[in-house]
Scaffold this motif. Structure first.
Motif, short mmCIF file in Angstrom:
data_model
loop_
_atom_site.label_atom_id
_atom_site.label_comp_id
_atom_site.label_asym_id
_atom_site.label_seq_id
_atom_site.Cartn_x
_atom_site.Cartn_y
_atom_site.Cartn_z
N PRO A 77 0.79 -1.23 0.00
CA PRO A 77 0.00 0.00 0.00
C PRO A 77 0.83 1.28 0.00
O PRO A 77 0.35 2.33 -0.46
CB PRO A 77 -0.83 -0.12 1.30
N SER A 78 2.04 1.24 0.55
CA SER A 78 2.85 2.46 0.64
C SER A 78 4.06 2.42 -0.29
O SER A 78 4.89 3.32 -0.27
CB SER A 78 3.35 2.67 2.08
N ARG A 79 4.17 1.39 -1.12
CA ARG A 79 5.34 1.27 -2.00
C ARG A 79 5.34 2.37 -3.04
O ARG A 79 4.33 2.71 -3.63
CB ARG A 79 5.33 -0.09 -2.70
N ALA A 80 6.53 2.95 -3.25
CA ALA A 80 6.67 3.98 -4.27
C ALA A 80 7.97 3.73 -5.04
O ALA A 80 8.04 2.86 -5.91
CB ALA A 80 6.64 5.37 -3.65
N LEU A 81 9.06 4.44 -4.69
CA LEU A 81 10.31 4.33 -5.44
C LEU A 81 11.27 3.31 -4.85
O LEU A 81 12.20 2.88 -5.53
CB LEU A 81 11.01 5.70 -5.48
N ALA A 82 11.09 2.94 -3.58
CA ALA A 82 12.07 2.09 -2.90
C ALA A 82 11.70 0.61 -3.00
O ALA A 82 10.52 0.24 -2.99
CB ALA A 82 12.18 2.49 -1.43
N GLY A 83 12.74 -0.21 -3.12
CA GLY A 83 12.56 -1.65 -3.02
C GLY A 83 12.17 -2.37 -4.29
O GLY A 83 11.90 -3.57 -4.26
N VAL A 84 12.15 -1.67 -5.43
CA VAL A 84 11.76 -2.34 -6.68
C VAL A 84 12.92 -2.42 -7.67
O VAL A 84 12.75 -2.90 -8.78
CB VAL A 84 10.54 -1.64 -7.33
N GLY A 85 14.09 -1.95 -7.27
CA GLY A 85 15.28 -2.10 -8.10
C GLY A 85 15.43 -1.10 -9.22
O GLY A 85 16.42 -1.13 -9.96
N VAL A 86 14.46 -0.20 -9.37
CA VAL A 86 14.49 0.79 -10.46
C VAL A 86 13.79 2.05 -9.96
O VAL A 86 12.72 1.98 -9.36
CB VAL A 86 13.72 0.32 -11.71
N TYR A 87 14.39 3.20 -10.22
CA TYR A 87 13.65 4.46 -10.08
C TYR A 87 14.10 5.40 -11.19
O TYR A 87 15.19 5.26 -11.76
CB TYR A 87 13.83 5.09 -8.70
N VAL A 88 13.23 6.34 -11.51
CA VAL A 88 13.44 7.24 -12.66
C VAL A 88 13.26 8.68 -12.20
O VAL A 88 12.31 8.99 -11.47
CB VAL A 88 12.45 6.92 -13.79
N LEU A 89 14.16 9.54 -12.63
CA LEU A 89 14.09 10.96 -12.31
C LEU A 89 14.11 11.78 -13.60
O LEU A 89 14.93 11.51 -14.49
CB LEU A 89 15.29 11.38 -11.45
N ASN A 90 13.23 12.77 -13.69
CA ASN A 90 13.38 13.73 -14.78
C ASN A 90 14.32 14.84 -14.31
O ASN A 90 14.90 14.76 -13.22
CB ASN A 90 12.01 14.25 -15.23
N GLY A 91 14.49 15.87 -15.12
CA GLY A 91 15.46 16.90 -14.78
C GLY A 91 15.18 17.58 -13.46
O GLY A 91 16.07 17.78 -12.63
N ASP A 151 17.73 4.25 -2.88
CA ASP A 151 16.34 4.38 -3.30
C ASP A 151 15.47 4.92 -2.18
O ASP A 151 14.51 5.65 -2.43
CB ASP A 151 15.80 3.05 -3.84
N GLY A 152 15.81 4.58 -0.91
CA GLY A 152 15.09 5.17 0.21
C GLY A 152 15.28 6.67 0.29
O GLY A 152 14.36 7.43 0.58
N TRP A 153 16.53 7.11 0.05
CA TRP A 153 16.82 8.55 0.03
C TRP A 153 16.01 9.24 -1.06
O TRP A 153 15.36 10.26 -0.81
CB TRP A 153 18.30 8.79 -0.18
N VAL A 154 16.06 8.68 -2.27
CA VAL A 154 15.35 9.30 -3.39
C VAL A 154 13.85 9.32 -3.12
O VAL A 154 13.17 10.33 -3.35
CB VAL A 154 15.68 8.56 -4.70
N ASP A 155 13.31 8.22 -2.62
CA ASP A 155 11.89 8.16 -2.30
C ASP A 155 11.50 9.28 -1.32
O ASP A 155 10.45 9.92 -1.47
CB ASP A 155 11.54 6.80 -1.70
N GLY A 206 1.84 13.30 -5.38
CA GLY A 206 1.86 13.04 -6.81
C GLY A 206 3.16 13.34 -7.50
O GLY A 206 3.28 13.12 -8.72
N GLU A 207 4.17 13.82 -6.76
CA GLU A 207 5.48 14.04 -7.38
C GLU A 207 6.14 12.73 -7.77
O GLU A 207 6.99 12.70 -8.64
CB GLU A 207 6.40 14.79 -6.41
N ARG A 208 5.78 11.65 -7.09
CA ARG A 208 6.32 10.32 -7.40
C ARG A 208 5.14 9.40 -7.69
O ARG A 208 4.14 9.40 -6.98
CB ARG A 208 7.14 9.79 -6.23
N VAL A 209 5.27 8.61 -8.74
CA VAL A 209 4.17 7.73 -9.14
C VAL A 209 4.70 6.33 -9.44
O VAL A 209 5.86 6.16 -9.83
CB VAL A 209 3.42 8.27 -10.37
N VAL A 210 3.84 5.36 -9.22
CA VAL A 210 4.11 3.99 -9.63
C VAL A 210 3.38 3.76 -10.94
O VAL A 210 2.17 4.02 -11.04
CB VAL A 210 3.64 2.99 -8.56
#
Length: 281
Positions: free
Chosen positions: A139-153, A169-173, A179-183
């Protein structure tokens, strides 16, 4: 062709898995569509050799550490958005394109795919532990723990330069909210979790140590609440034996973390670096 996306892959002794991941990532892409940078950091195996291929730049450094590798790869990137991909995680070109499209949406600064767990070769106890843990964090998963994250500029400006932490990934999350981060439902990453209880505990110790570092930097982890496990049991999403295995391993996890104290390190968890048994020889 101007790259549509850059991909940074930190790789410490990943000879056994990095080639298959690159083959999947690049299959069906146009020449130059993806700007892929593999950073072989402090490797003692053939990671750099097996990663070399058209469309991939390989950087080598004798300095260990995932964050250092991410910084080096990031500095060499030629495009936004940027995909930061663990070397043992699988993602295909279609998923990368879906992530890039999501990163271009108004208000979105970062995104990640939906994970799929490759449990082939896992033991019965740790399989139950993964089942419970996945349902607890979903329910709370976003950028961490999935092995991939993406950043725009704009997202990159928020999250970089990365500090010296175990959990990048925890730091980035923690750099984003709402809504700044989406799955992205149309993107999938295939993650190979630890296959044994021992390997799972080694990984969980690093996770807890990483969370402690992030808390010191003002990025607290989202706690898992005991009532959530009760709700899973009540809804029969998990069974009593699943819950019992999860709780037993959780107790061991916390005991071992206390014994190890503040000692931290980053390295390869060989427990999950197994060749895909369905892949052709």
């Amino acid at each position: 062709m101007k790259p549509a996306v850059s991909v940074v892959i930190p790789a410490h002794n990943e000879e056994a898995v990095v080639a298959e991941g690159l083959d999947l990532l690049l299959a069906g892409t146009e020449p130059g569509e993806f700007d892929v940078v593999v950073v072989a950091n402090a490797c003692t195996d053939g990671t750099a050799r097996v990663a070399a291929r058209p469309g991939v730049r390989v950087l080598e450094t004798a300095i260990p550490g995932k964050v250092n590798a991410l910084r080096l790869g990031d500095a060499a990137c030629a495009a936004y958005p940027r995909v930061y991909l663990d070397a043992d995680v699988r993602i295909d070109a279609g998923s990368v394109r879906a992530l890039a499209d999501a990163a271009a949406r108004p208000g979105v600064l970062a995104c990640a795919p939906q994970p799929e767990w490759d449990l082939s070769g896992t033991g019965p106890v740790v399989r139950r532990v993964h089942r419970v843990h996945d349902r607890l964090v979903a329910p709370s998963r976003a950028l961490a723990g999935v092995g991939v994250y993406v950043l725009n500029g704009r997202g990159h400006e928020r999250a970089f330069p990365l500090p010296d932490v175990i959990s990048d990934d925890g730091w980035v999350d923690g750099c984003f909210a709402g809504g700044e981060r989406v799955v992205v439902a149309g993107a999938r990453s295939v993650v190979r979790p630890a296959r044994t209880v021992r390997a799972h505990l080694r990984r969980r110790i690093r996770v807890r140590q990483g969370n402690r570092q992030l808390a010191e930097l003002g990025v607290p982890a989202r706690p898992l609440r005991p009532r959530a496990l009760g709700a899973l049991l009540a809804s029969r999403a998990v069974g009593p034996l699943d819950a019992a295995c999860y709780l037993a391993v959780l107790v061991l996890d916390r005991l071992l973390t206390r014994v190890r104290g503040g000692r931290t390190s980053w390295g390869t968890d060989a427990g999950s670096r197994h060749r895909d048994p369905t892949a052709a020889s």
